[in-house]
Design an enzyme around this catalytic site. Structure first.
Site: not given
Ligand code: 5GP
Length: 138
Positions: A102, A104
């Site tokens: 992922h 941010h």
């Protein structure tokens, strides 16, 4: 280490756990971080399973980067942030806590320090409102 599909983001991707969803297509999900480092902290999650950058398929990486840019611009417009920090952690010693790749996107507001990584939980109503505002700015 290999990918473990019981991680929390895999469960969110499968719809087993709710999330404040901003955007979704066949390759990625974008949602609010529930322990935000600043107002509007957003996560871009490629759907292809990999622990992090180190084992990701290069094709999945090139597919997701334009979306990271699109979300960063929408996030800046929706929050009025002065800047956007892009962060991505690989393995626990580097700060990774959820082992599904992922990115941010963390809004930075001039004169305001960021909260610690994975600190206090945000208010659900505020996250829902932010998710709507970012989606509207896309
Ligand atoms: P990492 O440390 O792996 O780079 O980041 C994981 C991020 O996921 C942290 O910023 C943390 O606040 C966030 N997070 C952890 N659990 C959940 C959850 O259940 N839902 C959402 N939306 N974010 C989570």
């Amino acid at each position: 280490m290999s990918y473990d599909s019981s991680n929390i983001f895999a469960r969110i991707l499968r719809g087993e756990i709710p999330a404040h969803r901003v955007y979704e297509d066949e390759t990625a999900l974008v949602m609010m971080d529930i322990f935000p480092q600043s107002r509007g902290h957003t996560l871009v999650i490629p759907k292809a399973p990999s622990r992090n950058l180190l084992d990701a398929d290069p094709a999945a990486l090139s597919a997701v980067m334009p979306l990271v840019q699109r979300i960063a611009n929408a996030l800046k417009a929706a929050t009025g942030a002065d800047g956007i920090r892009l962060a991505q952690f690989n393995e626990a010693p580097a700060g990774q806590t959820v082992f599904h790749l992922h990115f941010h996107l963390i809004p930075v507001y001039e004169g305001m320090a960021l909260a610690p990584h994975a600190g206090g939980k945000a208010d659900d109503a505020e996250l829902a409102e932010l998710a709507k505002a970012i989606a509207a700015a896309l």
